[in-house]
Design an enzyme around this catalytic site. Sequence first.
Site, mmCIF file in Angstrom:
data_model
loop_
_atom_site.group_PDB
_atom_site.id
_atom_site.type_symbol
_atom_site.label_atom_id
_atom_site.label_comp_id
_atom_site.label_asym_id
_atom_site.label_seq_id
_atom_site.Cartn_x
_atom_site.Cartn_y
_atom_site.Cartn_z
ATOM 1 N N GLY A 159 41.071 53.676 15.172
ATOM 2 C CA GLY A 159 41.735 52.594 15.893
ATOM 3 C C GLY A 159 43.176 52.880 16.287
ATOM 4 C CG ASP A 176 44.288 50.019 14.418
ATOM 5 O OD1 ASP A 176 44.414 50.257 13.204
ATOM 6 O OD2 ASP A 176 43.193 49.812 14.956
ATOM 7 C CG ASP A 227 43.026 42.639 9.159
ATOM 8 O OD1 ASP A 227 43.990 42.157 9.788
ATOM 9 O OD2 ASP A 227 41.970 42.951 9.708
ATOM 10 C CG PHE A 259 36.421 40.173 16.439
ATOM 11 C CD1 PHE A 259 35.736 40.369 15.250
ATOM 12 C CD2 PHE A 259 36.578 41.255 17.308
ATOM 13 C CE1 PHE A 259 35.199 41.619 14.935
ATOM 14 C CE2 PHE A 259 36.052 42.494 17.001
ATOM 15 C CZ PHE A 259 35.355 42.676 15.814
ATOM 16 C CG ASP A 302 35.751 49.067 16.871
ATOM 17 O OD1 ASP A 302 36.665 48.906 16.031
ATOM 18 O OD2 ASP A 302 34.560 49.219 16.560
HETATM 19 C C1 PRP Z 1 40.981 49.036 10.699
HETATM 20 C C2 PRP Z 1 42.421 49.513 10.823
HETATM 21 C C3 PRP Z 1 42.813 49.810 9.420
HETATM 22 C C4 PRP Z 1 41.974 48.833 8.608
HETATM 23 C C5 PRP Z 1 42.854 47.703 8.193
HETATM 24 O O1 PRP Z 1 40.148 50.146 10.694
HETATM 25 O O2 PRP Z 1 42.546 50.633 11.654
HETATM 26 O O3 PRP Z 1 42.541 51.136 9.057
HETATM 27 O O4 PRP Z 1 40.929 48.360 9.449
HETATM 28 O O5 PRP Z 1 42.140 46.784 7.417
HETATM 29 P P1 PRP Z 1 42.562 46.411 5.936
HETATM 30 O O6 PRP Z 1 44.029 46.133 5.925
HETATM 31 O O7 PRP Z 1 41.745 45.170 5.670
HETATM 32 O O8 PRP Z 1 42.202 47.545 5.027
HETATM 33 P P2 PRP Z 1 38.556 50.037 10.856
HETATM 34 O O9 PRP Z 1 37.930 50.036 9.497
HETATM 35 O O10 PRP Z 1 38.230 48.868 11.748
HETATM 36 O O11 PRP Z 1 38.161 51.411 11.537
HETATM 37 P P3 PRP Z 1 38.592 51.967 12.989
HETATM 38 O O12 PRP Z 1 40.066 52.242 12.921
HETATM 39 O O13 PRP Z 1 37.810 53.221 13.164
HETATM 40 O O14 PRP Z 1 38.261 50.905 14.004
#
Ligand code: PRP
Length: 187
Positions: A47, A100, A103, A152, A159
Amino acid sequence: MLKSMREVVSRVLFSRQQIQDRVSELGTAVTADYRGKDLVLVSVLMGAVYFVTDLSQAVNLPLTLDFMAISGYGGSGGVVRILKDLDHDISNRHVLVVEDIVDTGLTLAYLLRSLSARNPQSISVCTLLDRPKLRIVEIPIRYVGFEVPEEFLVGYGLDYQGKFRNLPLIGILREDILRQDLSSTKG
Ligand code: PRP
């Protein structure tokens, strides 16, 4: 069939221009803070790819760019696995982890633990988007682009089922698309 990618969002939160302006401000701050230091930008696939690409060019310093890929902690009780490790040694260097979105903070908490064990001189975090209300573990974040609502979001790297990362803006995904299974659709 969508006529334009823009149709997948019900509301634009940040236009390409707004994102570029904020990334440019973050780049200026990072440049000032890391001048004269051996800076490594560590980004997490996938991401953050769009953000780190733009941010790295907004930093006016000779930095090193590196990537990690990790498996999600979802469903695995907080266990994260490194799928692709860094290509560079970070010991005695200044690491800035670029995300990116943050959460729960669980991904970063794991990452910071893993990176700290490699003896960097310093380690900080820069995230484009932040949702502090979703936080489960507190983590220090040095640079935040924008705080965003618990909707969302897609675009600029974010994505839904692997799609819409290339949307050149950040917006709220349309409810009807959120209910669809996109794995077999071609858009
Ligand atoms: C997203 C983002 C972080 C994570 C944050 O990645 O890039 O790495 O979630 O969430 P958290 O604070 O709850 O741990 P994702 O798992 O969606 O994978 P991607 O980057 O490949 O889309």
